[in-house]
Scaffold this active site. Structure first.
Site, PDB file in Angstrom:
ATOM      1  CG  HIS A   1      26.144  48.582  79.251  1.00  0.00           C
ATOM      2  ND1 HIS A   1      26.079  47.611  80.223  1.00  0.00           N
ATOM      3  CD2 HIS A   1      25.537  49.673  79.788  1.00  0.00           C
ATOM      4  CE1 HIS A   1      25.467  48.096  81.295  1.00  0.00           C
ATOM      5  NE2 HIS A   1      25.117  49.355  81.050  1.00  0.00           N
TER       6      HIS A   1
ATOM      7  CG  HIS B   1      20.147  51.367  79.684  1.00  0.00           C
ATOM      8  ND1 HIS B   1      19.489  50.334  80.324  1.00  0.00           N
ATOM      9  CD2 HIS B   1      21.394  51.401  80.208  1.00  0.00           C
ATOM     10  CE1 HIS B   1      20.305  49.784  81.213  1.00  0.00           C
ATOM     11  NE2 HIS B   1      21.471  50.416  81.158  1.00  0.00           N
TER      12      HIS B   1
ATOM     13  CG  HIS C   1      23.212  46.776  84.716  1.00  0.00           C
ATOM     14  ND1 HIS C   1      22.714  46.167  83.591  1.00  0.00           N
ATOM     15  CD2 HIS C   1      23.286  48.115  84.436  1.00  0.00           C
ATOM     16  CE1 HIS C   1      22.495  47.105  82.668  1.00  0.00           C
ATOM     17  NE2 HIS C   1      22.831  48.289  83.153  1.00  0.00           N
TER      18      HIS C   1
ATOM     19  CD  GLU D   1      26.198  51.776  87.425  1.00  0.00           C
ATOM     20  OE1 GLU D   1      26.123  52.881  86.864  1.00  0.00           O
ATOM     21  OE2 GLU D   1      25.270  50.937  87.389  1.00  0.00           O
TER      22      GLU D   1
ATOM     23  CG  ASP E   1      25.171  53.213  81.234  1.00  0.00           C
ATOM     24  OD1 ASP E   1      24.250  52.419  80.977  1.00  0.00           O
ATOM     25  OD2 ASP E   1      25.518  53.480  82.390  1.00  0.00           O
ATOM     26  CG  ASP E   2      21.641  55.569  80.485  1.00  0.00           C
ATOM     27  OD1 ASP E   2      20.617  55.026  80.035  1.00  0.00           O
ATOM     28  OD2 ASP E   2      22.289  55.112  81.441  1.00  0.00           O
TER      29      ASP E   2
END
Length: 332
Positions: free
Chosen positions: A13, A15, A192, A195, A273-274
């Site tokens: 996961h 991006h 997703h 969250e 994630d980021d």
């Protein structure tokens, strides 16, 4: 030496635009004449204060990538960073909508990213795959268009389809058609949920999208029956603790439910994630979670095995990765 560097890791996961190091964004901003002064401070760090400003900063950072060669350098940079932290496998979310905004065709976007992944693999032996995502707040027609584009332009490294964007926008039922199309085309599917949306967002994703993997999914902890269902149905959670604490879903890591979920038998993976936006890396996720919850080396290897078992890759690749994991476990 940090013990966790020696732990083979796998990520499901992340991006890719959100993995761009600020220095790379500054380089391309300069090259393409894009003003990024509002989103990168004098110390070379991303600037944002809440989920809305994070999304804005993400979009501005993404806008500096204009050509296949730009994307190629981005993916190569990220996969090299992963490999340097001991990762043997990584999946990245790719956003055809961002490519379109940059004036790139889906095909050239994917080819650029694939070239970078292959270059990193040649030098580091890391395996990489891509998951194309639809953005839920762009609406059902947009998400279906992405699904059609992915199916109509097959690429060996694009092996999954997912749903991202604002969880509070659009019921999963609206996207069921896109997911059926992706599934029938043989793509792995993930969405997703859980969250910013509560447990009901997870239940809806399971019911209407029929996914076996969930991005985040941690708010299942608020519903005992749902936790049991996730464990019973072997649903894999792509957990991003650093992201969740940075965005305020949980105040500090020790209050994060990743450890309780795992103890309850839910299949857990760790992800970044980021990463530069949230001041993390995949290595940091492994080490901070292991330290906070006293996870052993075996616990960490088990998390990597869960990720490899759930990976959207062919069986030959999966078996090769499991051999690498087992040899590390046996000290080889």
């Amino acid at each position: 030496m940090n013990e966790t560097v020696g732990v083979p890791k796998a990520e499901l996961h992340c991006h890719i635009e959100g993995a761009a190091p600020p220095r790379l964004v500054l380089q391309f901003a300069d090259q393409h004449g894009v003003d990024v002064s509002e989103i990168i401070d004098g110390n070379g760090q991303y600037v944002w204060s809440d989920f809305t400003t994070f999304l804005k900063a993400y979009d501005v950072a993404s806008s500096v990538f204009k050509t296949p060669a730009d994307y190629s350098l981005l993916s190569e940079t990220y996969f090299r960073m992963l490999a340097a932290e001991g990762a043997i496998y990584g999946e990245i979310f790719i956003s055809p909508d961002h490519a379109q905004a940059a004036g790139l065709s889906y095909r050239s976007y994917v080819e650029g990213l694939a070239a970078g992944i292959e270059r990193a693999k040649t030098d580091t032996a890391i395996e990489g795959r891509m998951i194309a995502i639809g953005v839920r707040h762009f609406g059902a027609a947009s998400v279906e268009r992405v699904a059609k584009e992915v199916i109509g332009n097959p690429h060996p490294l694009v092996t999954g389809f997912g749903l991202a964007g604002d969880e509070r926008s659009g019921h999963p039922a609206n996207f069921a058609k896109a997911f059926r199309m992706a599934e029938e085309a043989g793509l792995g599917t993930t969405a997703h949920a859980g969250e910013f949306g509560g447990p009901e967002s997870i239940t809806a994703a399971l019911e209407f999208l029929r996914v076996k993997r969930l991005g985040h999914g941690v708010r299942a902890i608020e519903d005992k029956d749902l936790v049991k269902r996730l464990a019973d149905e072997k649903i894999v959670l792509e957990v991003c603790p650093g992201s969740n604490t940075a965005l305020g879903v949980y105040t500090v890591l020790r209050f994060h439910p990743v450890n309780i979920l795992r103890r309850e038998g839910v299949k857990i993976t760790l992800n970044s994630d980021d990463p530069p936006f949230f001041g993390t890396t995949l290595g940091k996720e492994y080490s901070s979670v292991a330290e906070t919850f006293s996870w052993t080396l075996d616990d960490q290897l088990d998390v990597t095995r869960t990720a490899i078992d759930a990976a959207f890759c062919d069986e030959t690749t999966r078996n090769r990765l499991l051999v690498r994991l087992d040899s590390a476990k046996n000290g080889g």
